[in-house]
Design an enzyme around this catalytic site. Structure first.
Site, mmCIF file in Angstrom:
data_model
loop_
_atom_site.group_PDB
_atom_site.id
_atom_site.type_symbol
_atom_site.label_atom_id
_atom_site.label_comp_id
_atom_site.label_asym_id
_atom_site.label_seq_id
_atom_site.Cartn_x
_atom_site.Cartn_y
_atom_site.Cartn_z
ATOM 1 N N CYS A 1 -2.080 -36.167 94.896
ATOM 2 C CA CYS A 1 -2.378 -34.741 94.687
ATOM 3 C C CYS A 1 -2.390 -34.326 93.230
ATOM 4 O O CYS A 1 -3.111 -33.415 92.853
ATOM 5 C CB CYS A 1 -1.358 -33.920 95.455
ATOM 6 S SG CYS A 1 0.323 -34.467 95.085
ATOM 7 N N LYS B 1 8.481 -34.862 110.682
ATOM 8 C CA LYS B 1 7.254 -35.140 111.433
ATOM 9 C C LYS B 1 6.260 -35.862 110.518
ATOM 10 O O LYS B 1 5.565 -35.243 109.723
ATOM 11 C CB LYS B 1 6.616 -33.860 111.969
ATOM 12 C CG LYS B 1 5.510 -34.217 112.972
ATOM 13 C CD LYS B 1 4.349 -33.248 113.005
ATOM 14 C CE LYS B 1 3.374 -33.366 111.894
ATOM 15 N NZ LYS B 1 2.580 -34.611 111.838
ATOM 16 N N GLU C 1 -11.109 -30.618 95.678
ATOM 17 C CA GLU C 1 -10.316 -31.844 95.683
ATOM 18 C C GLU C 1 -11.048 -32.908 96.488
ATOM 19 O O GLU C 1 -11.360 -32.697 97.655
ATOM 20 C CB GLU C 1 -8.943 -31.570 96.300
ATOM 21 C CG GLU C 1 -8.049 -32.785 96.236
ATOM 22 C CD GLU C 1 -6.659 -32.513 96.798
ATOM 23 O OE1 GLU C 1 -6.550 -31.994 97.911
ATOM 24 O OE2 GLU C 1 -5.685 -32.840 96.098
ATOM 25 N N GLU D 1 3.745 -27.928 99.149
ATOM 26 C CA GLU D 1 3.126 -28.750 98.096
ATOM 27 C C GLU D 1 1.730 -29.078 98.582
ATOM 28 O O GLU D 1 1.575 -29.816 99.548
ATOM 29 C CB GLU D 1 3.907 -30.055 97.891
ATOM 30 C CG GLU D 1 5.364 -29.886 97.571
ATOM 31 C CD GLU D 1 5.617 -29.365 96.173
ATOM 32 O OE1 GLU D 1 4.655 -29.160 95.405
ATOM 33 O OE2 GLU D 1 6.793 -29.147 95.858
HETATM 34 P P1 NAD Z 1 -3.018 -32.370 106.177
HETATM 35 O O1 NAD Z 1 -2.675 -31.026 105.674
HETATM 36 O O2 NAD Z 1 -4.134 -32.493 107.112
HETATM 37 O O3 NAD Z 1 -1.754 -33.017 106.923
HETATM 38 C C1 NAD Z 1 -0.493 -33.108 106.338
HETATM 39 C C2 NAD Z 1 0.567 -33.091 107.420
HETATM 40 O O4 NAD Z 1 0.599 -31.817 108.040
HETATM 41 C C3 NAD Z 1 0.343 -34.070 108.558
HETATM 42 O O5 NAD Z 1 1.606 -34.512 109.009
HETATM 43 C C4 NAD Z 1 -0.339 -33.224 109.628
HETATM 44 O O6 NAD Z 1 -0.146 -33.729 110.917
HETATM 45 C C5 NAD Z 1 0.368 -31.910 109.447
HETATM 46 N N1 NAD Z 1 -0.377 -30.708 109.773
HETATM 47 C C6 NAD Z 1 -1.685 -30.446 109.563
HETATM 48 N N2 NAD Z 1 -1.984 -29.181 109.935
HETATM 49 C C7 NAD Z 1 -0.824 -28.618 110.363
HETATM 50 C C8 NAD Z 1 -0.471 -27.332 110.865
HETATM 51 N N3 NAD Z 1 -1.368 -26.355 110.978
HETATM 52 N N4 NAD Z 1 0.817 -27.115 111.201
HETATM 53 C C9 NAD Z 1 1.755 -28.079 111.082
HETATM 54 N N5 NAD Z 1 1.470 -29.316 110.649
HETATM 55 C C10 NAD Z 1 0.197 -29.590 110.273
HETATM 56 O O7 NAD Z 1 -3.183 -33.228 104.873
HETATM 57 P P2 NAD Z 1 -3.587 -34.754 104.740
HETATM 58 O O8 NAD Z 1 -5.058 -34.855 104.789
HETATM 59 O O9 NAD Z 1 -2.795 -35.584 105.663
HETATM 60 O O10 NAD Z 1 -3.041 -35.017 103.250
HETATM 61 C C11 NAD Z 1 -3.843 -34.896 102.126
HETATM 62 C C12 NAD Z 1 -3.625 -33.568 101.439
HETATM 63 O O11 NAD Z 1 -2.260 -33.427 101.026
HETATM 64 C C13 NAD Z 1 -4.422 -33.440 100.167
HETATM 65 O O12 NAD Z 1 -5.069 -32.201 100.121
HETATM 66 C C14 NAD Z 1 -3.385 -33.538 99.056
HETATM 67 O O13 NAD Z 1 -3.712 -32.917 97.871
HETATM 68 C C15 NAD Z 1 -2.197 -32.961 99.690
HETATM 69 N N6 NAD Z 1 -0.993 -33.472 99.024
HETATM 70 C C16 NAD Z 1 -0.273 -32.642 98.234
HETATM 71 C C17 NAD Z 1 0.844 -33.107 97.571
HETATM 72 C C18 NAD Z 1 1.676 -32.216 96.723
HETATM 73 O O14 NAD Z 1 2.802 -32.544 96.451
HETATM 74 N N7 NAD Z 1 1.182 -31.099 96.274
HETATM 75 C C19 NAD Z 1 1.223 -34.417 97.732
HETATM 76 C C20 NAD Z 1 0.458 -35.248 98.538
HETATM 77 C C21 NAD Z 1 -0.644 -34.742 99.196
#
Ligand code: NAD
Length: 480
Positions: A289, A179, A387, A253
Site C-alpha cells: 500500500c 478474520k 491504485e 489503513e
Molecule cells: P479488500 O478491502 O477487498 O479486503 C481486505 C479484507 O477485508 C479482507 O479480509 C476482506 O475479506 C475484508 N472485507 C472486504 N470488504 C469488507 C466489508 N465490507 N466488511 C468487512 N470486511 C470486508 O482489500 P484487498 O484487495 O484484499 O487488499 C488490497 C487493498 O488493501 C489495497 O487497496 C491496498 O492498498 C490496501 N492495503 C492497505 C494497507 C495500509 O496499511 N494502508 C496495507 C495493505 C493493503
C-alpha cells in the site's frame, strides 16, 4: 504437500466449523491448490466473539492482568512465532506470491519484532497515572483496554498487518477475533498454533477465515468494541459507515498512490540505492500500500530518470515466489493480474509510453506481470491517480520544487512516499511539505516505533508506535 485443517481456533481450542464450506488458497506461481481450511460463517463469528467476550470479561483474566504480566505472554508468543519462521515464509509466499526473500524479512522477522516492541511498551507499565487537578485534589487517569477487537486483514502482508492489530491490542489488554482474507488463510492457522503453544488464556485470540459478507457481520457484531481494518478504500468506507452508525471505534489503513520525488541533486546510482528503491517502489510485486508508484522527476533530468528506472525495473529477477533469487513474483490472484493488465492497457490508451515490461514474462504458469515503467504521462492520467497494486511505475515530470510538492499532493491518497537526494536535510524539508502519513528520505520501511497510516482516502487513525497502542485503549478519569 497440501496443508489441510478441519477445525477453527476458537476459545483456545480447535472446534468443528458450523458448515462444510471450505477455502482453498491457490499458489499464484503454480496455479495449484496449496491447502484448505473451513470457511467461517456467521455462527462461527458468533462463537469466536462470545469466546473473546468471556476472556475479556473474566475478572481475573487477560484484561485484568498487569500489563507487565501480559508482556511475558506476548514474548512467549513472539518466541513461538520465531520458532515457526520457515513455516510462515513458506505459507505466505505460496499463497500470495510474495518472493521468499521478501517474506523472510517482512512476514517472518518483522511481525515478531512488532510484537516485541509492544511487549516492551506493556512491560514499561504506566497505564495508570495520578495527576493533580486544576481545581485541586487528585485525579486518577487510566488507559483501559477497549474490549473485544475485530481484526480484518488483507492478503498482501497477512502476518505483518495482523500483527499491527494483534500486538497493540494484546498490550492494551483487549481480546480479538482475527478474520484473515480468503487468499491467505494457512499462515493464520500457523499463528493460531503459535498462540496455543504460547499458552495465552483461552479466547484471547480467535481466528475465523471468511469472505467479505462474514467480515461485514463481524464488523457489525453487537459484542465487538473496536475494529482494526486494513484493505481497500472501498471496503474501508463501508466499514466506516457501519462503525459510524454504531459509534464503534475503528482504525482504517487503506490504499495509496504515493510519490517518489527525485530531487535535482539525486544520484541515481542503482548499486547504491537499488535496494531502497526496490523496497519503496516495487516491494511484494507492487502489491504494497505505501509504494511510491508515481516517480516525480525534474524536467531537466526526465530522460535520465526514466532510463534509470527502466534499467532498475528491467534488471529485476522475475520468477516463482519460492525461488530465493526471485525479486518479482506473480500477482496474488488471476483477478489481480487482470486488474493490473487493464491499467497497463489504460496507460497505453492515454498515450503513455512503456519503456520496459508491459506484458507477461515468458513463464508457462502463474499470474505474472512484467515490472513495467510508463513515461510521457502527467499526474492527471488514470495510471497516476488510481491504485494499481502491481509492479507498475509512472515517471512524471515536474518544474521546480513547488511543482513537485504540488503534484505529490494532487492525489486522493496520502499514505507513504520518498524523497531521493544527496542532501538529506533538504530532503527532509521537502518531505515535511508532502500531505502524507509517512515518508522517507532515501529509504522507507515502517518502523514499529513510528505511527503508520494515511491521510485523505488512505485511512483513519494510526497503527504502530505508542499511538497504535492508544488506539486499543479508552481513558477513564476518577476524581479522587
Ligand atoms: P479488500 O478491502 O477487498 O479486503 C481486505 C479484507 O477485508 C479482507 O479480509 C476482506 O475479506 C475484508 N472485507 C472486504 N470488504 C469488507 C466489508 N465490507 N466488511 C468487512 N470486511 C470486508 O482489500 P484487498 O484487495 O484484499 O487488499 C488490497 C487493498 O488493501 C489495497 O487497496 C491496498 O492498498 C490496501 N492495503 C492497505 C494497507 C495500509 O496499511 N494502508 C496495507 C495493505 C493493503
Amino acid at each position: 504437500m497440501a496443508i489441510d485443517y478441519d477445525t477453527l481456533f476458537i476459545g483456545g481450542t480447535w472446534v468443528a466449523p458450523s458448515s462444510s464450506r471450505r477455502i482453498s488458497p491457490i499458489d499464484p506461481s503454480t496455479e495449484e491448490v496449496v491447502g484448505s481450511v473451513p470457511e467461517g460463517q456467521e455462527a462461527d463469528i458468533d462463537a469466536a466473539v462470545a469466546a473473546a467476550r468471556r476472556a475479556f470479561d473474566d475478572p481475573s483474566g487477560w484484561s485484568a492482568w498487569e500489563p507487565e504480566r501480559r508482556a511475558v505472554g506476548m514474548n512467549r508468543l513472539a518466541d513461538e512465532i520465531d520458532a515457526r519462521a520457515d513455516g510462515f515464509v513458506q505459507r505466505v509466499s505460496s499463497q500470495n506470491g510474495m518472493p521468499v526473500a521478501v517474506a523472510r524479512q517482512l512476514e517472518a522477522g518483522y511481525p515478531s519484532a512488532v510484537l516485541r516492541y509492544y511487549s516492551g511498551l506493556a512491560a514499561r507499565g504506566g497505564f495508570t497515572e495520578v495527576r493533580p487537578g486544576f481545581f485541586g485534589g487528585e485525579i486518577e487517569v487510566s488507559r483501559k483496554p477497549l474490549g473485544v477487537v475485530g481484526a480484518v486483514v488483507p492478503w498482501n502482508f497477512p502476518q505483518a498487518l495482523t500483527m499491527f492489530k494483534l500486538a497493540p491490542a494484546l498490550a492494551a489488554g483487549c481480546t480479538l477475533v482475527i478474520k484473515p482474507s480468503p487468499e491467505t488463510v494457512l499462515d493464520a492457522f500457523l499463528l493460531a498454533e503459535a498462540v496455543e503453544a504460547a499458552g495465552l488464556p483461552p479466547g484471547v485470540v480467535n481466528v475465523v477465515p471468511a469472505g467479505r459478507e462474514v467480515g461485514a457481520y463481524l464488523v457489525a457484531h453487537p459484542d465487538v468494541d473496536k475494529i482494526g481494518f486494513t484493505g481497500s478504500t472501498a471496503a474501508g468506507r463501508a466499514i466506516a459507515e457501519t462503525c459510524g452508525r454504531l459509534l464503534r471505534p475503528v482504525t482504517l489503513e487503506l490504499g495509496g498512490k504515493s510519490a517518489a520525488i527525485v530531487l535535482e541533486d539525486a544520484e541515481l546510482d542503482l548499486a547504491q540505492i537499488g535496494e531502497g528503491l526496490f523496497t519503496s517502489t516495487l516491494l511484494n510485486n507492487g502489491q504494497t500500500c505505501f509504494l511510491g508508484t508515481r516517480v516525480l522527476a525534474p524536467r531537466s533530468r526526465y530522460d535520465e530518470v526514466v532510463d534509470a528506472f527502466t534499467a532498475f525495473a528491467a534488471g529485476l529477477q522475475v520468477g516463482a515466489a519460492s525461488d530465493p533469487g526471485t525479486q518479482i513474483g506473480p500477482m496474488a490472484t488471476g483477478l489481480q493480474r487482470d486488474r493490473v493488465e487493464s491499467y497497463i492497457a489504460k496507460g497505453r490508451a492515454e498515450q503513455g509510453r512503456v519503456t520496459t515490461g508491459g506484458g507477461r514474462p515468458d513463464l508457462d504458469r502463474g499470474f505474472f506481470v512484467e515490472p513495467t515503467v510508463f513515461a510521457g504521462l502527467d499526474n492527471n492520467a488514470t495510471m497516476a491517480q488510481e491504485e494499481i497494486f502491481g509492479p507498475v511505475l509512472t515517471v512524471i515530470a515536474y518544474d521546480g520544487l513547488d511543482d513537485a510538492v504540488r503534484i505529490a499532493n494532487d492525489s486522493d491518497f496520502g499514505l507513504g512516499g520518498t524523497v531521493w537526494t544527496s542532501d538529506p536535510a533538504r530532503g527532509a524539508e521537502v518531505a515535511r511539505r508532502v500531505q502524507t502519513g509517512t515518508i522517507g528520505v532515501n529509504r522507507y520501511i515502517p518502523d514499529p516505533a513510528a505511527p503508520f497510516g494515511g491521510v485523505k482516502s488512505s485511512g483513519l487513525g494510526r497503527e504502530l508506535g505508542p499511538e497504535g497502542l492508544a488506539a486499543y485503549q479508552q481513558l477513564q478519569s476518577v476524581y479522587l
